[in-house]
Enzyme design. Structure first.
Site, PDB file in Angstrom:
ATOM      1  N   GLU A  27       1.058  -1.206   0.120  1.00 20.58           N
ATOM      2  CA  GLU A  27      -0.220   0.132   0.158  1.00 20.58           C
ATOM      3  C   GLU A  27       0.863   1.404  -0.097  1.00 20.58           C
ATOM      4  O   GLU A  27       0.716   2.300  -1.081  1.00 20.58           O
ATOM      5  CB  GLU A  27      -0.984  -0.027   0.876  1.00 20.58           C
ATOM      6  N   TYR A  28       1.832   0.724   1.054  1.00 17.86           N
ATOM      7  CA  TYR A  28       3.120   2.203   0.804  1.00 17.86           C
ATOM      8  C   TYR A  28       3.256   2.166  -0.569  1.00 17.86           C
ATOM      9  O   TYR A  28       3.280   3.506  -1.018  1.00 17.86           O
ATOM     10  CB  TYR A  28       4.007   2.056   2.205  1.00 17.86           C
ATOM     11  N   SER A  74      32.830  19.056  20.165  1.00 15.43           N
ATOM     12  CA  SER A  74      32.629  17.263  20.982  1.00 15.43           C
ATOM     13  C   SER A  74      33.118  17.128  21.687  1.00 15.43           C
ATOM     14  O   SER A  74      32.887  18.429  23.206  1.00 15.43           O
ATOM     15  CB  SER A  74      34.625  16.946  20.089  1.00 15.43           C
ATOM     16  N   GLU A 111      22.921   8.995  27.927  1.00 16.54           N
ATOM     17  CA  GLU A 111      22.749   8.004  26.638  1.00 16.54           C
ATOM     18  C   GLU A 111      23.729   7.357  26.323  1.00 16.54           C
ATOM     19  O   GLU A 111      24.493   6.858  27.121  1.00 16.54           O
ATOM     20  CB  GLU A 111      22.607   9.625  25.399  1.00 16.54           C
ATOM     21  N   LYS A 113      26.918   6.507  23.627  1.00 13.33           N
ATOM     22  CA  LYS A 113      27.532   6.473  22.474  1.00 13.33           C
ATOM     23  C   LYS A 113      27.395   5.508  21.135  1.00 13.33           C
ATOM     24  O   LYS A 113      28.080   5.573  20.915  1.00 13.33           O
ATOM     25  CB  LYS A 113      28.803   7.282  23.189  1.00 13.33           C
ATOM     26  N   LYS A 301      25.083  13.858  30.079  1.00 11.60           N
ATOM     27  CA  LYS A 301      25.150  15.083  30.429  1.00 11.60           C
ATOM     28  C   LYS A 301      23.795  15.669  31.385  1.00 11.60           C
ATOM     29  O   LYS A 301      22.773  15.270  31.632  1.00 11.60           O
ATOM     30  CB  LYS A 301      24.283  15.241  29.196  1.00 11.60           C
ATOM     31  N   LYS A 325      33.903   5.460  27.515  1.00 10.70           N
ATOM     32  CA  LYS A 325      33.899   4.706  26.502  1.00 10.70           C
ATOM     33  C   LYS A 325      33.972   3.605  27.184  1.00 10.70           C
ATOM     34  O   LYS A 325      34.382   3.439  28.515  1.00 10.70           O
ATOM     35  CB  LYS A 325      35.312   4.799  26.224  1.00 10.70           C
ATOM     36  N   CYS A 437      38.492 -35.941  15.185  1.00  7.01           N
ATOM     37  CA  CYS A 437      40.528 -37.013  14.801  1.00  7.01           C
ATOM     38  C   CYS A 437      39.892 -38.638  15.114  1.00  7.01           C
ATOM     39  O   CYS A 437      38.292 -38.631  15.487  1.00  7.01           O
ATOM     40  CB  CYS A 437      41.209 -37.175  16.214  1.00  7.01           C
ATOM     41  N   CYS A 443      43.513 -41.600  21.515  1.00  7.52           N
ATOM     42  CA  CYS A 443      44.201 -40.074  21.504  1.00  7.52           C
ATOM     43  C   CYS A 443      43.876 -39.196  22.669  1.00  7.52           C
ATOM     44  O   CYS A 443      42.679 -39.031  23.616  1.00  7.52           O
ATOM     45  CB  CYS A 443      43.010 -38.649  20.651  1.00  7.52           C
TER      46      CYS A 443
HETATM   47  S1  IVH Z   1      26.588  14.861  22.295  1.00  8.21           S
HETATM   48  C1  IVH Z   1      28.146  19.020  22.583  1.00  8.21           C
HETATM   49  N1  IVH Z   1      25.621  12.484  22.559  1.00  8.21           N
HETATM   50  O1  IVH Z   1      30.452  11.502  20.021  1.00  8.21           O
HETATM   51  C2  IVH Z   1      28.065  18.152  22.570  1.00  8.21           C
HETATM   52  N2  IVH Z   1      27.946  12.945  21.367  1.00  8.21           N
HETATM   53  O2  IVH Z   1      32.493  14.012  20.975  1.00  8.21           O
HETATM   54  C3  IVH Z   1      28.397  17.022  21.470  1.00  8.21           C
HETATM   55  N3  IVH Z   1      28.107  11.492  19.914  1.00  8.21           N
HETATM   56  O3  IVH Z   1      31.412  12.787  17.514  1.00  8.21           O
HETATM   57  C4  IVH Z   1      28.174  15.842  21.534  1.00  8.21           C
HETATM   58  N4  IVH Z   1      26.977   9.858  20.627  1.00  8.21           N
HETATM   59  O4  IVH Z   1      29.262  12.420  17.536  1.00  8.21           O
HETATM   60  C5  IVH Z   1      26.483  13.210  22.277  1.00  8.21           C
HETATM   61  N5  IVH Z   1      24.322  10.548  22.626  1.00  8.21           N
HETATM   62  C6  IVH Z   1      25.908  11.648  22.108  1.00  8.21           C
HETATM   63  C7  IVH Z   1      26.546  10.431  21.088  1.00  8.21           C
HETATM   64  C8  IVH Z   1      27.490  11.844  20.439  1.00  8.21           C
HETATM   65  C9  IVH Z   1      27.896   9.702  19.860  1.00  8.21           C
HETATM   66  C10 IVH Z   1      29.387  11.824  19.073  1.00  8.21           C
HETATM   67  C11 IVH Z   1      29.818  12.454  18.180  1.00  8.21           C
HETATM   68  C12 IVH Z   1      30.375  13.525  18.400  1.00  8.21           C
HETATM   69  C13 IVH Z   1      31.427  12.316  20.020  1.00  8.21           C
HETATM   70  C14 IVH Z   1      31.236  13.513  21.236  1.00  8.21           C
END
Ligand code: IVH
Length: 682
Positions: A27-28, A74, A111, A113, A301, A325, A437, A443
């Site tokens: 349908e889409y 970053s 969150e 990463k 954050k 990390k 084997c 063995c």
């Molecule tokens: S916040 C000012 N949130 O990680 C804050 N970054 O240096 C801006 N990344 O390359 C970044 N997941 O693309 C934020 N949940 C997340 C993220 C995230 C991945 C990446 C971002 C950047 C590096 C952070």
């Protein structure tokens, strides 16, 4: 056309972002085709936010530069992968905010990463007008054409939430590739390479594949990569004073982005204080392998935007956020050698010996190559630089060879045809991936398993000889081969852990009792591959005594109910090896005995010793059927005619084989004559 566009936008969002489609795909497709036709007929009414634009326009010569209105910063990385990483961050935030230990915990958003590449999406009056890469943070590249192909990115913000839609809105987030799409892409690449396509390569990881896709000048190629997106923040946005949104917290902002149609990871969570950050980090660390995409850490954050402003930035990094990390799951290292290990059940596994490397949180020196096909597919050679992956508790794996770095002339890996532990034949059966084997009783690698199997309740049965005890006896070198069991005495058991006099006596008694057994139990106890209880019984019934079984040819074995070619070959291979026969003899010499019977009344074997070649089309029997009948009657069926052939069974349209038979003077018969031979009446 507008109605169609908003319908398609709605259903696209249900499908790609919410994963909850309301209408069938067909349908889409129908709505899509209808809009396409209208736009073709009325180009003056087409629109840049139309879902039809997702297939991409003409290839570009190069990307234009884009200056970011708000720089793409970053965040600081907390490299300490332990819990202390989160505690350090919370400590710094509290200090900067001048909080005392008596103040309540700070609220954070935790969150994921995402392991992809940062993207800034610019919407003007709700319509996507530009997508730009991060570049150096100040100036990026205009990749709008490619980004339009990402189905998860709205081309127009969801109108239902438009009441607070700002005139200018830059959404920041991560473009990534799901792992299943990555695997599918590499499968397609491998296929192209196999077909000889020039300039094609496989990708090292989803992030590289995603970044490569975003930087394609031809949007059609970008579209094939099937990229995805998660939103995590804002760039330039019309201020609240001018009718823009007024968020109080980062979480509010994320939920608003979600209502506008952006994917926001469902794991995103509001937490309080360091302990809850630690718990989030730990939980995601344990479950990251179950996500359909790669993450390389989590991000914390400060939730309150007022506190974020108060904290501000140091050297272009916000004080209110940190990336925590996980240890990398992939690393480069070199191959020092390839060993072949023999498992408890005789399976041979090629294992790459690595220059020690820290990956997935531990130092790794071995990585499995699984089996011969895998080792050849990856084509790992000594001296190669390879990518090693260790995810979670999974056994470390060689992902791929970095071919550009290959220098040596090392040869391709081949599986040994002999067991590296005991020298017995190693065989790979048809349709199986593994070499095994065949020296089970002999063995060293399979010793424990072989003894346990022999002692099993349904095999020769040595009461009380279980896992633990076998472990102890073999490790202490008291039992090396099965017959050693019958040479055990009180003195050799005396010094053993947890072996009181009474249990030693019990064991010796059980061993003594096991000497009187039955032929089926003994046959089963030998642990010949494919010889289970039922087969052991059938063999005993058919042949009556062990010597007859040991002497039987594959053809003779095939005559036993339950025994097919694989089983027959396995039995033959087993008894063909001198050391297996030796173990059997020693067991008998040690007093293991059973009542031997007469061979069962068996159907006479009218064709035994005769070789047949079947050619042409027989009037009633299929070729396989005829073959089965000949073999069941003790005859052999060969593929080509020679002097050794006794009969050529010829049907209609028999060709060169018949000619050859006539040349060599081999007897030629037809189907009815074959039937007479089978019935023993010829
Ligand atoms: S916040 C000012 N949130 O990680 C804050 N970054 O240096 C801006 N990344 O390359 C970044 N997941 O693309 C934020 N949940 C997340 C993220 C995230 C991945 C990446 C971002 C950047 C590096 C952070």
């Amino acid at each position: 056309m507008n109605t169609l566009r908003s319908q398609l936008q709605h259903h696209g969002h249900r499908y790609y972002v919410l994963d909850e489609p309301e209408i069938p795909d067909a349908e889409y497709d129908r709505l899509f085709a209808e809009l396409q036709a209208l736009e073709l007929a009325h180009p003056e009414l087409s629109s840049p936010d139309s879902p039809t634009r997702r297939v991409g326009g003409a290839p570009l010569g190069q990307f234009d530069s884009v200056r970011h209105a708000v720089p793409m910063l970053s965040i600081r990385t907390e490299t300490d992968t332990l819990a202390t990483g989160a505690e350090n961050f919370d400590g710094r935030v509290r200090r900067e905010l001048g909080l005392t230990p008596n103040d309540p915990p700070v609220e954070y958003v935790a969150e994921l990463k995402f392991d992809g590449l940062a993207m800034s999406l610019r919407y003007e009056n709700g319509v996507l007008v530009q997508a730009a890469t991060r570049g150096d943070g100040e100036v990026g590249e205009d990749v709008t054409q490619n980004i339009r192909t990402i189905r998860q990115i709205p081309l127009r913000l969801n109108a239902a939430a438009a009441f607070d839609m700002p005139a200018i809105l830059e959404v920041r987030g991560e473009v990534y590739m799901r792992r299943d799409e990555f695997e599918a892409l590499n499968d397609r690449q491998r296929e192209k390479i196999a077909q000889g396509a020039k300039g094609e390569k496989t990708f090292v990881n989803p992030r590289n594949a995603a970044a490569g896709g975003v930087r394609q000048l031809d949007p059609a190629i970008a579209a094939q990569r099937r990229l995805s997106f998660f939103a995590y923040g804002l760039g330039e946005v019309t201020p609240a004073a001018q009718g823009g949104p007024a968020f109080q917290t980062h979480f509010d902002l994320l939920m608003t982005l979600k209502s506008w149609g952006f994917p926001v990871a469902e794991q995103t969570k509001v937490v309080r204080g360091a302990a809850e950050l630690v718990a989030f980090h730990q939980h995601m660390g344990e479950t990251r392998d179950q996500l359909p995409y790669d993450i390389d850490g989590v991000v914390y954050k400060v939730n309150s935007l007022a506190l974020q402003r108060q904290l501000g930035f140091v050297t272009r990094e916000p004080r209110w956020a940190v990336a925590h990390k996980y240890p990398a799951q992939e690393q480069l290292t070199t191959i020092l050698g390839i060993d072949v290990q023999v498992g408890r059940t005789g399976k041979l596994t090629p294992v790459a010996k690595l220059a020690p490397v820290f990956v997935g949180g531990v130092t790794v020196t071995n990585a499995t190559l699984h089996n011969e096909d895998e080792a050849r597919r990856k084509d790992v050679r000594i001296g190669d630089t390879v990518i090693v992956r260790r995810a979670g508790d999974v056994i470390p794996e060689v992902v791929s060879v970095v071919l550009e770095k290959r220098q040596g002339q090392a040869e391709q890996f081949t599986m040994p045809r002999q067991c590296p532990v005991c020298g017995s034949a190693a065989v790979r059966e048809e349709g199986e991936a593994d070499y095994r084997c065949t020296g089970g009783l002999f063995c060293g690698a399979q010793r424990k398993e072989a003894i346990l199997h022999y002692a099993h309740r349904r095999a020769v049965e040595v009461d009380g000889l279980g896992d633990k005890l076998v472990e102890v006896l073999v490790d202490a070198n008291i039992i090396r081969t099965l017959p050693d069991l019958y040479r055990l005495g009180l003195t050799s058991l005396a010094g053993l852990d947890r072996m009181a006099d009474k249990s030693a006596n019990n064991l010796l008694e059980a061993i003594e009792n096991s000497k009187q057994t039955t032929l089926p139990r003994f046959m089963f106890g030998l642990g010949i591959r494919h010889v289970g209880e039922a087969t052991a019984k059938a063999l005993a019934r058919y042949f009556g005594n062990l010597d007859a079984i040991m002497r039987a040819s594959e053809e003779e074995l095939l005559a036993v109910d339950d025994v097919g070619p694989v089983v027959a070959q396995s039995i033959r291979t087993f008894f063909d090896q001198a050391h297996n026969r030796e173990v059997v003899e020693q067991l008998r010499a040690c007093g293991v005995t059973w009542e031997e019977g007469e061979p069962a009344e068996r159907a006479p074997q009218p064709l035994s010793g005769k070789t047949f070649v079947i050619t042409g089309t027989l009037p009633t029997l299929g070729r396989d059927e005829a073959k089965d009948k000949v073999e069941a009657a003790g005859g052999k069926v060969a593929g080509s005619v020679s002097k050794k052939t006794d009969y050529v069974v010829a049907g209609t349209e028999a060709g060169s084989k018949l000619t050859k038979a006539l040349e060599l003077g081999v007897k030629v018969i037809d189907e009815s004559q074959l039937m007479e031979l089978l019935n023993g009446s010829a």
